[in-house]
Every structure is written in structure tokens, then in C-alpha cells.
Scaffold this motif. Structure first.
Motif, PDB file in Angstrom:
ATOM      1  N   VAL A 143      56.064  37.355   8.759  1.00 29.03           N
ATOM      2  CA  VAL A 143      56.893  38.633   7.682  1.00 29.03           C
ATOM      3  C   VAL A 143      56.938  39.567   7.940  1.00 29.03           C
ATOM      4  O   VAL A 143      55.524  40.124   8.183  1.00 29.03           O
ATOM      5  N   VAL A 144      58.016  40.319   8.742  1.00 29.59           N
ATOM      6  CA  VAL A 144      58.267  40.856   8.802  1.00 29.59           C
ATOM      7  C   VAL A 144      58.844  42.233   7.402  1.00 29.59           C
ATOM      8  O   VAL A 144      59.734  41.899   6.979  1.00 29.59           O
ATOM      9  N   PHE A 145      58.236  43.344   6.964  1.00 30.69           N
ATOM     10  CA  PHE A 145      58.405  44.265   6.099  1.00 30.69           C
ATOM     11  C   PHE A 145      58.725  45.150   6.995  1.00 30.69           C
ATOM     12  O   PHE A 145      58.561  46.258   7.345  1.00 30.69           O
ATOM     13  N   GLY A 146      59.976  45.475   5.877  1.00 34.98           N
ATOM     14  CA  GLY A 146      60.719  47.313   6.303  1.00 34.98           C
ATOM     15  C   GLY A 146      61.128  47.224   4.333  1.00 34.98           C
ATOM     16  O   GLY A 146      60.861  46.983   3.409  1.00 34.98           O
ATOM     17  N   PHE A 147      60.946  49.230   4.871  1.00 37.61           N
ATOM     18  CA  PHE A 147      61.707  49.760   3.437  1.00 37.61           C
ATOM     19  C   PHE A 147      63.029  50.476   3.768  1.00 37.61           C
ATOM     20  O   PHE A 147      62.872  51.225   4.624  1.00 37.61           O
ATOM     21  N   ASN A 148      63.704  50.019   2.353  1.00 35.61           N
ATOM     22  CA  ASN A 148      65.084  51.373   2.633  1.00 35.61           C
ATOM     23  C   ASN A 148      64.738  51.315   1.332  1.00 35.61           C
ATOM     24  O   ASN A 148      65.280  50.177   0.491  1.00 35.61           O
ATOM     25  N   ASP A 149      65.760  52.629   0.867  1.00 35.74           N
ATOM     26  CA  ASP A 149      66.554  52.630   0.038  1.00 35.74           C
ATOM     27  C   ASP A 149      66.091  52.577  -1.455  1.00 35.74           C
ATOM     28  O   ASP A 149      66.224  51.799  -2.121  1.00 35.74           O
ATOM     29  N   GLY A 150      64.551  52.970  -1.681  1.00 33.28           N
ATOM     30  CA  GLY A 150      63.726  52.384  -2.413  1.00 33.28           C
ATOM     31  C   GLY A 150      62.876  51.181  -2.636  1.00 33.28           C
ATOM     32  O   GLY A 150      62.858  51.014  -3.604  1.00 33.28           O
ATOM     33  N   ALA A 151      63.388  50.083  -1.751  1.00 30.18           N
ATOM     34  CA  ALA A 151      63.069  49.150  -2.010  1.00 30.18           C
ATOM     35  C   ALA A 151      62.445  48.373  -0.673  1.00 30.18           C
ATOM     36  O   ALA A 151      62.800  48.879   0.559  1.00 30.18           O
ATOM     37  N   LEU A 152      61.654  46.989  -1.356  1.00 31.09           N
ATOM     38  CA  LEU A 152      60.301  46.445   0.633  1.00 31.09           C
ATOM     39  C   LEU A 152      60.784  45.327   0.405  1.00 31.09           C
ATOM     40  O   LEU A 152      62.064  44.495  -0.678  1.00 31.09           O
TER      41      LEU A 152
END
Lengths: 254, 254
Positions: free
Chosen positions: A32-41
């Protein structure tokens, strides 16, 4: 694209032959690969050819390969990212978890065997990742965690447990450090915490607690702001203090 | 005792033949079984025949057996206890984790293959457990967690991670409920928390926090005390309230 004329079934059967020689039986990996961008997970999902449902990136462990190295390799193949923060968080082993999915295949297919799947969650710097499809998938993309399509097998359960784990480990794993760019504003950090904890936090309290932890360094230069807005202060984690604090766990509840 | 004239090597070779037919390859289970007695946290350890080091109780997963059922079965065989509270907490998979231990055996021995071991911790009611040896072990006993003998392979690492997990999960798993007898005094509960957290707690604060959680029912009758001592109050967990509180996690740090 090259193999568009070869069916998913044929591709998998070809893979199966190699897999029987190359991999440790009964053990698989789902990430489960998480990234955070533009205020969203966001989470990295892919769709295998001719399939209706989406899936988590996954794979198998080489006979002479360390399990954690295998997870790193699988993610590198899909994202080009190296030295990803990876954490094993659960084992998914229901007896018939893959039943149904491979029902049209011969029983000798590698993928149709029983697998105990090790769940890893990964935290990546969103900007450094270029998702790539492989020969059996034709889509791979970031999806907002609030907008997850229907997933194959038990992948929804794996995803749900990853989120719960992230929430529980927020106080003793370098989760903020691995999801945020090197420099960030306090509202960006707060937003990340709010998403993971799934609740709104009071801005003043959040600021005070973060300062009290003494794990952030304030940059000399604020971020360049456009228009009439005040330029927001930038911070980065003081990795030495952060790691020391995480060792005992950040004591405050949120 | 019956097979004392058969060597450990012969016993294992006999087991190996059956294991190849019966079990899922590459996956093993190691259990860290905790019990609480007389103000001390204990762990169940055994010693295999002719071996210098101790080991955790463990085993393998039947080809058609659920992983959690396998862990329950393994513990039942060793302790007679059923419906044990079990929690999978880690995966132990270093490439050469069993190298050395089986060096005198033929490479075809089941036990000499590569295994990814799933760590489970178990919480049992000390008084309901009768540890039993099997045909390859000649000692099984409770050891105080402060007095662990040298363990084989990576079992010390598995034990250490189990303790860390217990500490981190104290606020959201029914750890007290599963380790204490049905009725207990507040000092007994505090002692258990102190051992798991590895620090002294203030008596008044502990009492206030526990009362504030509203997860304990006070019994009408205190425990019968001997001599000049005041009879201490007895409590038991209100399982409904306790489970509801654990769902969100008990918020206070200790």
C-alpha cells in the motif's frame, strides 16, 4: 503496448513458469503505497489487463532474496523510487483469498497456489515517483484515499488495515518526514495529520504541540507567496531530534 | 519419555517426512506466550532434546488450514488452552535465520528449508494453562521476562519485538483483560501496566485514570484479607465498555 495482442491468460502462464523456478512458494507481498500531494493523501493502484477490478502493487520473494529487499524491488519496478520507507504491517492469509480470481486457469498456475501475503505500507515523496505499468497491467495511477475503486481479492481489507496502522503509528514512525517534501508549512503538516487521523484539529493547539515536541527547524526564508497573502513560514524536520522523539513515541494524543 | 532412546535427529527426520505432505511450504509460526502470575510477567519457553538453547513454541500451517487456526492449534498442543487471545505482530524472515541450527542435517529436511516466520503473541490466563512437552522437546516452562535464557535462532529478537508490541498496543488491545484473572485488585492491574511499560507509575494517578476510563466494575465484596491488612477492593473489566473504549484507543499516555 508491445504485447497487446497477447492475452492476459497467456502472459500469466508464461510468468508462471518462471515464477516456479525463481520464487519462494506460499509467500507473496502486497504494498500500500502512500503519497501526499496537493493536500490529499493518495495511494498507488493498478489495473491488470482485461480485469474489472483494481489491485495493489505486489509480487513475490526470490528464493534467495530478503523479504524487505523483495518489497523494495517490487516498488522500484513500479515507481522508479529507491530507498522507500517501508513497514510490514499485517499478514493476509485467508484460505480462499484468491479463489475466484484464477478460476479460469489451470491448477498448476503459480498464481493460483495458496499464498500468505505480507502487507507492507510504503511512504514515498510524491514528486519523485513515476508510476510504470508492467506487461500484465495497463493502468497504474495515484488515487485519492477517499476515492478508491473496487479492488480485487482482499486488497480492500489490506488497504483499510494500512490506514489504521498509519494512524496508530503516527506518533512513533517518521510518517510526516517521509510523506512531505523536505520543506513544508505548518498548515501542510496539519493537513497531513488531519487526513491520517480522519478528524479536524485545532490550528493553535496543533502549532503549540508541534513546537513543544521540538522536532522542527524553522527555515530563515518563508515560502514566496503570490498576491496579497502573507508568505507562510517554512519548516523542516530536524531528523536527529525527530528520531530521538519517535523512539519513545510522541506522548500527546491528538 | 517413551522415545528417549531415539535421537533428536531421528525424530526430526521422521517429522520431516510428514511435514512435507502436511504443511504449506516456506511459512512457519513462532509464538510468544505471555502469562501473568504473582506480580510477574512470564513467557512460555521450551527446550528441544539434546539442545543447548531454548526456543519459543512454534510450528507450521496446514495446507488447508487458516493461519490463525494454526497458531491456536500449536498453542493448544503445548498448553491445553483454547480460545487464546492471539495477535500477529511481525514477520521474521532473514535469509539465514535457521542456518547453523540444522547444519548437521540433510538438505532435504523440511525444517532446514527457508521459512518466513509469522510472529504471534498470545495472552493466556496463567492458571488455566498446563504446559506440555512433545516428542522433540523435554522441557517446557514459564520464565520470568527478566530471566530469559539464551534462545535459539532469532527467537530473542522475536521475543523483544513482542514486548515492544505489547507496550504499544496496551491502549487499544484487551491486554489487561486477557492476562489478569476475572477479578483483580487495582494494585495488581497497576503492576501489570508497570511491567509492560517498564516503568513505575504513580498510584494515585493510575487509579484516577483507570476510574476516568470507566471500563472497570467494582465488585460488591472485597477480597478476603488475612491478618491486620485492610481487605482490598476487587474489580473486573466491564467488557462492553472496555471494548468500546479500546476501539478508539485509550487516549491518555502513561
Amino acid at each position: 503496448m508491445m504485447e497487446n495482442n497477447v492475452s492476459f491468460k497467456e502472459l500469466l502462464e508464461k510468468r508462471s513458469e518462471i515464477a516456479w523456478k525463481q520464487f519462494l512458494p506460499s509467500v507473496s507481498i502486497d504494498c500500500v503505497v502512500f503519497g501526499f500531494n496537493d493536500g490529499a493523501l493518495k495511494v498507488l493502484l493498478l489495473k491488470m489487463k482485461e480485469q474489472q477490478f483494481w489491485s495493489l502493487p505486489g509480487g513475490y520473494v526470490g528464493k534467495e532474496e530478503d523479504v524487505k529487499n523483495a518489497a523494495q524491488r517490487i516498488l522500484f519496478e513500479r515507481s522508479g523510487a529507491k530507498h522507500i520507507f517501508l513497514q510490514q504491517f499485517g499478514v493476509f492469509a485467508e484460505l480462499n483469498r484468491s479463489e475466484g480470481f484464477f478460476s479460469n486457469f489451470d491448477d498448476s498456475l503459480w498464481h493460483k497456489q495458496r499464498f500468505v501475503s505480507l502487507g507492507f505500507y510504503a511512504l514515498v515523496d510524491f514528486t519523485s515517483v513515476v508510476p510504470v505499468t508492467d506487461d500484465v497491467s495497463d493502468v497504474i495511477e495515484w488515487r485519492d484515499i477517499d476515492n478508491i475503486p473496487e479492488l480485487m481479492m482482499d486488497h480492500r481489507q489490506i488497504f483499510d488495515e494500512a490506514i489504521i496502522t498509519l494512524r496508530r503509528q503516527l506518533n512513533y514512525k517518521p510518517i510526516g518526514y517521509n510523506l512531505l517534501p523536505e520543506e513544508f508549512t505548518m498548515p501542510e503538516l496539519q493537513k497531513l495529520y488531519e487526513i491520517i487521523l480522519d478528524k479536524k484539529l485545532n490550528r493553535g493547539n496543533f502549532y503549540r504541540k508541534m513546537v513543544a515536541y521540538d522536532i522542527l527547524d524553522k527555515m530563515d526564508e518563508p515560502r514566496k507567496a503570490g498576491g496579497a497573502h502573507k508568505a507562510p513560514n517554512l519548516y523542516k524536520f530536524n531528523t536527529e531530534k525527530y528520531n530521538a522523539a519517535l523512539k519513545d513515541g510522541l506522548k500527546e494524543g491528538w
